[in-house]
Design an enzyme around this catalytic site. Structure first.
Site, PDB file in Angstrom:
ATOM      1  CE  LYS A  50      -3.882  -2.325   2.196  1.00 26.85           C
ATOM      2  NZ  LYS A  50      -4.506  -2.800   3.436  1.00 26.85           N
ATOM      3  CD  GLN A  94      -3.776  -4.563   6.508  1.00 21.65           C
ATOM      4  OE1 GLN A  94      -3.766  -3.532   5.843  1.00 21.65           O
ATOM      5  NE2 GLN A  94      -4.243  -5.706   6.047  1.00 21.65           N
ATOM      6  CG  ASP A 117     -10.086  -0.044   5.127  1.00 22.76           C
ATOM      7  OD1 ASP A 117      -9.768  -0.545   4.040  1.00 22.76           O
ATOM      8  OD2 ASP A 117      -9.412  -0.133   6.167  1.00 22.76           O
TER       9      ASP A 117
HETATM   10  N1  GUN Z   1      -7.378  -6.785   6.059  1.00 25.81           N
HETATM   11  C1  GUN Z   1      -7.775  -7.521   4.993  1.00 25.81           C
HETATM   12  N2  GUN Z   1      -8.415  -6.753   4.085  1.00 25.81           N
HETATM   13  C2  GUN Z   1      -8.432  -5.499   4.586  1.00 25.81           C
HETATM   14  C3  GUN Z   1      -8.928  -4.267   4.095  1.00 25.81           C
HETATM   15  O1  GUN Z   1      -9.523  -4.164   3.015  1.00 25.81           O
HETATM   16  N3  GUN Z   1      -8.723  -3.206   4.899  1.00 25.81           N
HETATM   17  C4  GUN Z   1      -8.092  -3.299   6.091  1.00 25.81           C
HETATM   18  N4  GUN Z   1      -7.952  -2.207   6.825  1.00 25.81           N
HETATM   19  N5  GUN Z   1      -7.611  -4.423   6.575  1.00 25.81           N
HETATM   20  C5  GUN Z   1      -7.772  -5.517   5.820  1.00 25.81           C
END
Ligand code: GUN
Length: 295
Positions: A50, A94, A117
């Site tokens: 990311k 995350q 998100d």
């Molecule tokens: N863990 C797995 N997928 C995601 C996501 O789309 N966003 C976040 N913040 N954590 C994740």
């Protein structure tokens, strides 16, 4: 029939190039804060990817790695600071979080305007009402990929296997907004195979390697595989390989189009995150959201 292999990497790269141009057209430099608690190796990889993608698109990123024993109160305090920080337009915590931290409390502490998100109840509610919202990245990526092979999804029966808050539920809302007839199936659904066979669009988001078989697929269906599962390689090397929730080779014999794993839905998730960060930055700065990314 051999299905079209939907190249998520290529679609995501094109989207990321558009996002880079959108960033350059703004007067504000979008900033994304990524918060990782603990040292889960898979999460570390996702976070690294990311941050790299942000740099390539001209987005500032602020990386906060906290020890696994961080208290919930300390994490909430960090979120308060990020909410108040004018250089931060997007906040991503995350998931999963360590067991002593309540994920919902954390999600609800993020300013909905910075919730890239799309997990905050305000954004979930706005999506379900059909109002402008920051939308969850993975399901939006799935819709874009489906539309790359069939622009008008209207009237199609979409069956989503999996009812998570991250994928299954928002996916249903987005496909409903595209005028699909939507079924959400899950582990308790009776005769899941028969249900899947009714799908013009089949979305697999269950987290079980290769669970959806070729004979579960309606001839000509569009298959979107959200699963990312590690299974041992057959060559006895002791190494793992990535597979989705769909038995790809079988399914590709029946479907009209299918996303591979890796290289399908996965790359779209990061592109969606960048897009949400730019949208959030434009809105917070009082600038127009560039038309090329506003859809
Ligand atoms: N863990 C797995 N997928 C995601 C996501 O789309 N966003 C976040 N913040 N954590 C994740």
């Amino acid at each position: 029939m051999t299905a079209i292999r939907i190249d998520g990497k290529a679609v995501a790269e094109a989207l990321r190039a558009t996002i880079g141009e959108a960033v350059a057209s703004l007067n504000v430099t979008p900033g994304l804060a990524v918060v990782l608690v603990g040292e889960d190796p898979a999460s570390q990889v996702y976070v690294r990817n990311k941050i790299k993608a942000c740099a390539e698109a001209g987005i500032d990123s602020f990386h906060h790695t906290l020890p696994v024993e961080t208290s919930q109160a300390d994490l909430l305090e960090l979120l308060d600071r990020l909410n108040a920080d004018a250089s931060v337009h997007g906040i991503l915590v995350q998931l999963p979080l360590p067991g002593h931290i309540d994920e919902q409390t954390v999600i609800e502490r993020i300013d909905p305007a910075k919730d890239v998100d799309g997990f905050h109840p305000v954004n979930v509610g706005r999506l379900s009402l059909g109002l402008p919202a920051l939308e969850p990245c993975t399901p939006r990526g799935c819709v874009i990929l489906a539309q790359s092979v069939q622009p008008d999804l209207s009237g199609l029966h979409a069956v989503i296997v999996g009812r998570s808050n991250i994928v299954g539920k928002p996916m249903a809302q987005m496909l409903l907004a595209e005028n699909c007839t939507v079924t959400i199936a899950h582990s308790r659904t009776r005769d899941l195979a028969a249900m899947c066979r009714q799908a013009d669009i089949l979305v697999a988001a269950v987290g079980r390697p290769q669970m959806i078989k070729g004979e579960w697929i309606k001839p000509g269906a569009i298959v979107l595989d959200v699963g990312i599962n590690r299974i041992p390689r057959e060559d006895g090397s002791g190494k793992n390989r990535l597979v989705g929730d769909v038995a790809y080779a079988e399914a590709a014999e029946v479907a009209s189009a299918i996303t591979p794993v890796p290289g399908g839905v996965g790359p779209m998730t990061i592109a969606g995150l960048l897009r949400n960060t730019v949208i959030a930055a434009a809105r917070l700065a009082g600038e127009a959201v560039p038309g090329s990314i506003s859809r």
